[in-house]
Design a protein around this motif. Structure first.
Motif, PDB file in Angstrom:
ATOM      1  N   CYS A   1     -38.714 -35.338  21.428  1.00 47.56           N
ATOM      2  CA  CYS A   1     -38.547 -34.591  20.180  1.00 47.56           C
ATOM      3  C   CYS A   1     -38.070 -35.332  18.952  1.00 47.56           C
ATOM      4  CB  CYS A   1     -37.591 -33.419  20.417  1.00 47.56           C
ATOM      5  SG  CYS A   1     -37.986 -32.453  21.883  1.00 47.56           S
ATOM      6  N   ILE A   2     -37.655 -36.559  19.047  1.00 49.70           N
ATOM      7  CA  ILE A   2     -37.208 -37.308  17.875  1.00 49.70           C
ATOM      8  C   ILE A   2     -37.485 -38.782  18.139  1.00 49.70           C
ATOM      9  CG2 ILE A   2     -34.855 -37.378  18.773  1.00 49.70           C
ATOM     10  CD1 ILE A   2     -33.816 -37.592  15.962  1.00 49.70           C
ATOM     11  N   GLY A   3     -38.075 -39.445  17.167  1.00 50.96           N
ATOM     12  CA  GLY A   3     -38.377 -40.855  17.345  1.00 50.96           C
ATOM     13  C   GLY A   3     -37.324 -41.743  16.714  1.00 50.96           C
ATOM     14  N   PHE A   4     -37.666 -42.997  16.578  1.00 49.88           N
ATOM     15  CA  PHE A   4     -36.814 -43.955  15.882  1.00 49.88           C
ATOM     16  C   PHE A   4     -36.842 -43.571  14.403  1.00 49.88           C
ATOM     17  CE2 PHE A   4     -35.048 -48.351  16.431  1.00 49.88           C
ATOM     18  CZ  PHE A   4     -34.616 -48.518  15.132  1.00 49.88           C
ATOM     19  N   THR A   5     -35.674 -43.286  13.838  1.00 48.39           N
ATOM     20  CA  THR A   5     -35.582 -42.866  12.435  1.00 48.39           C
ATOM     21  C   THR A   5     -34.765 -43.894  11.672  1.00 48.39           C
ATOM     22  OG1 THR A   5     -35.647 -40.561  13.168  1.00 48.39           O
ATOM     23  CG2 THR A   5     -34.966 -40.957  10.902  1.00 48.39           C
ATOM     24  N   PRO A   6     -35.420 -44.881  11.055  1.00 48.49           N
ATOM     25  CA  PRO A   6     -34.691 -46.001  10.457  1.00 48.49           C
ATOM     26  C   PRO A   6     -33.886 -45.610   9.221  1.00 48.49           C
ATOM     27  CG  PRO A   6     -37.065 -46.231  10.099  1.00 48.49           C
ATOM     28  CD  PRO A   6     -36.870 -45.027  10.946  1.00 48.49           C
ATOM     29  N   GLN A   7     -32.617 -46.026   9.212  1.00 51.51           N
ATOM     30  CA  GLN A   7     -31.717 -45.856   8.073  1.00 51.51           C
ATOM     31  C   GLN A   7     -31.057 -47.212   7.812  1.00 51.51           C
ATOM     32  OE1 GLN A   7     -30.631 -42.380   6.703  1.00 51.51           O
ATOM     33  NE2 GLN A   7     -32.690 -42.104   7.497  1.00 51.51           N
ATOM     34  N   PHE A   8     -30.801 -47.510   6.540  1.00 55.29           N
ATOM     35  CA  PHE A   8     -30.223 -48.806   6.182  1.00 55.29           C
ATOM     36  C   PHE A   8     -28.900 -48.609   5.459  1.00 55.29           C
ATOM     37  CE2 PHE A   8     -34.802 -49.467   6.456  1.00 55.29           C
ATOM     38  CZ  PHE A   8     -34.871 -50.575   7.279  1.00 55.29           C
ATOM     39  N   VAL A   9     -27.843 -49.240   5.972  1.00 56.16           N
ATOM     40  CA  VAL A   9     -26.517 -49.160   5.363  1.00 56.16           C
ATOM     41  C   VAL A   9     -25.688 -50.331   5.880  1.00 56.16           C
ATOM     42  CG1 VAL A   9     -25.606 -47.674   7.204  1.00 56.16           C
ATOM     43  CG2 VAL A   9     -24.543 -47.624   4.942  1.00 56.16           C
ATOM     44  N   ASP A  10     -24.811 -50.854   5.043  1.00 54.36           N
ATOM     45  CA  ASP A  10     -23.929 -51.956   5.463  1.00 54.36           C
ATOM     46  C   ASP A  10     -22.670 -51.339   6.071  1.00 54.36           C
ATOM     47  OD1 ASP A  10     -22.484 -54.231   5.876  1.00 54.36           O
ATOM     48  OD2 ASP A  10     -22.373 -54.840   3.772  1.00 54.36           O
ATOM     49  N   LEU A  11     -22.682 -51.148   7.376  1.00 55.14           N
ATOM     50  CA  LEU A  11     -21.583 -50.451   8.048  1.00 55.14           C
ATOM     51  C   LEU A  11     -20.326 -51.291   8.183  1.00 55.14           C
ATOM     52  CD1 LEU A  11     -22.572 -48.269  11.131  1.00 55.14           C
ATOM     53  CD2 LEU A  11     -21.499 -47.582   8.992  1.00 55.14           C
TER      54      LEU A  11
END
Length: 576
Positions: A110-120
């Motif tokens: 039901c959910i794939g790889f959902t790329p998000q970009f942030v300097d954690l």
């Protein structure tokens, strides 16, 4: 050409007029040399813009679902055009980490790889992060000069290795990030079965760590909701409550200052399965006493004729600058239905799955091997539920070949001359829940009270707190210690819960004091806390939560008899 025209044949759209927000144009389909760029096999395309090869041009990344039988990966389509006019070919590659391994996460629904970009970790490199369907891990691929390092799991409070632990709390953990409380740390914002929630970053600037998930609230103190309800819907909600706290179990948030007023907002997608769901909902952020609340959701766009405004289902969103003009654009990945080896089907794409009854992306009948179809056709003659699963409500045999493909659409933005004005905080309602407070003072040297909310909603995570006050010179034994062989009773707090209610994580214990070979609690303000999760389905009524407290009180000369109490908390269930 006819197929491409069908894929791009949108109804006339009406866009929400939001000050400070880019004026969006009608969308276009992103194409390669001979066909659309896409996520194949299941759809669930999650687009993102990132300069993958360091040539100064943004490339198109598409997260996929179950690319292999065990993992979901990311396609990279390199920009062969210019920064101002991106172009792509049919060719793609899979994103790899610094060890040359495909960047991937395990997904089984039901959910794939959902790329998000942030300097954690504030090291100057943006990191690549994605959520997961279950058990709700958030995977962190740290950025570096060489690229993205192999993924590790972010630390989250309450996370356990038990496979089915509090399923609704963890399932469909779509993830985005933003500093919602102004402490300089990136907080984790998730969607899913238990609603749109925030996990405060309780770590440091270089070592993130995330607390328990709490509902994001609108200015009236209610959980954020993406659905648009009719009068008939509202009547049913008054009687039975909502299907999900946020109106849908597959919400997926994207955090951005969409109206450029200095306060983070949310763009949220959903399953787009039902007729009362908009494709994208905008929640404007409002700063209140350092924290962020949100105005009620506004559909970002609608079809002028009231029809479905976007093709397919399960949209995924990314806000960025597509054509390098300094203005926000919007990318949406859509899971569009195809039949007979990938032929776009206009009827299924532009009709809600609630109406057609076809399966959502990830559960396609077309997964069935050709050699097994004759057996399926025999089975569905005898089983009406199985028939609808494979052939939908319309019962068409061709639906047995249904596969979703993931297409990417772009809404270019135009500068909005109307600037956002500061939000009106006068309507913000302070959240002050009524509390149960039961005091036990029959011990001559120890008094304690147990507090809990007087009412909770379905899927709500809440605290039961035990607060001890111990007279000077006396102590009780911490559950972290041994009793030095004297048979003393260590302090314990246990719960007897209604069916389907669950504790979340271990007891939260105060710091103890070493006394000889034991550890003890002494003094005022000794607080023990337990988080409890109400079930996702909750009827009106009173639910009894039993809190069992046991301890023994001693001083340097003597001990009082052990004490054990059962505190009954009668908690009212409120409907969402």
């Amino acid at each position: 050409m006819q197929i491409l025209q069908a894929q791009e044949k949108f109804p006339e759209l009406i866009f929400a007029d939001i000050p400070g927000v880019s004026k969006l144009h009608m969308p276009f389909l992103v194409k390669g040399s001979t066909r659309p760029v896409m996520a194949e096999r299941h759809g669930l395309a999650a687009p993102a813009l990132w300069d993958w090869d360091g040539d100064g041009k943004k490339d198109l990344l598409i997260g996929e679902f179950e690319t292999s039988d065990t993992a979901s990966t990311v396609r990279v389509y390199r920009n062969v055009g210019t920064a101002e006019k991106p172009q792509f070919t049919d060719k793609f590659e899979y994103a790899k980490d610094t060890k040359g391994t495909n960047i991937a996460v395990p997904q089984w629904c039901c959910i794939g790889f959902t790329p998000q970009f942030v300097d954690l970790d504030n090291d100057g490199f943006k990191d690549l992060i994605t959520g997961q369907y279950h058990p709700g891990e958030i995977t962190w691929f740290r950025g570096s000069k060489q690229g993205f390092l192999p993924g590790i799991h972010l630390e989250q409070a309450g996370m356990t290795k038990e496979e089915n632990s509090n399923f609704s709390y963890w399932s469909y953990s779509s993830a985005s990030f933003g500093d919602l409380n102004g402490d300089g740390l990136q907080d984790l914002i998730v969607g899913g079965s238990n609603g749109l929630r925030v996990s405060w970053n309780i770590g440091t600037r270089t070592a993130p760590k995330f607390g328990y998930r709490q509902w994001l609230l609108d200015i009236y103190g209610d959980p954020l909701d993406v659905a648009q309800y009719t009068k008939e819907d509202s009547a049913l909600i008054q009687k039975y409550g909502k299907r999900d706290p946020s109106g849908d179990s597959k919400t997926s948030p994207f955090v951005t200052d969409w109206d450029h007023d200095g306060v983070l907002d949310l763009l949220v997608t959903n399953s787009y399965h039902y007729t009362n769901l908009p494709a994208v909902t905008f929640f404007r952020g409002v700063k209140v006493h350092g924290n962020t609340r949100f105005e009620r959701g506004v559909p970002l766009f609608k079809a002028k004729d009231g029809s479905k405004a976007f093709p397919g289902s399960g949209p995924r969103i990314f806000a960025g600058d597509w054509n390098n003009d300094g203005i926000d654009d919007l990318l949406i990945g859509a899971s569009v239905p195809t039949l007979n080896n990938g032929i776009f089907n206009e009827h299924l794409a532009w009709t809600y799955e609630e109406i057609t009854g076809i399966e959502a992306a990830g559960k396609d009948p077309g997964r069935v091997a050709e050699k097994d179809r004759a057996k399926i056709l025999e089975q569905i003659k005898k089983d009406s539920l199985l028939r609808e699963h494979y052939l939908g409500k319309e019962g068409r045999l061709e639906y047995l070949s249904l596969r979703h493909q993931g297409y990417v659409y772009v809404f270019l933005g135009q500068k909005n001359t109307k600037k956002a004005v500061p939000a009106d905080t006068s309507e913000v309602i302070a959240v002050q829940p009524q509390m149960l407070n039961i005091t036990k003072d029959d011990n001559p040297v120890v008094q304690y009270n147990v507090t809990a909310p007087a009412a909770v909603r379905a899927s709500q995570l809440f605290d039961v707190t035990i607060h001890f006050n111990i007279e000077e010179g006396w102590h009780i034994y911490a559950p972290t210690s041994i009793d030095n062989g004297q048979g003393m009773i260590v302090t314990s707090v246990t719960f007897e819960l209604p069916r389907l209610w669950h504790t979340m994580g271990p007891l939260e214990l105060p710091k103890s004091t070493v006394k000889g070979l034991t550890e003890v609690y002494k003094g005022k303000d000794i607080i023990i806390n337990q988080k409890i999760l109400a079930p996702i389905f909750l009827k009106r009524g009173v639910y009894k939560v039993k809190c069992k407290v046991a301890f023994q009180t001693c001083n340097d000369d003597r001990c009082l008899p052990p004490q054990e109490d059962t505190i009954e908390l009668n908690i009212n269930a409120k409907l969402n």
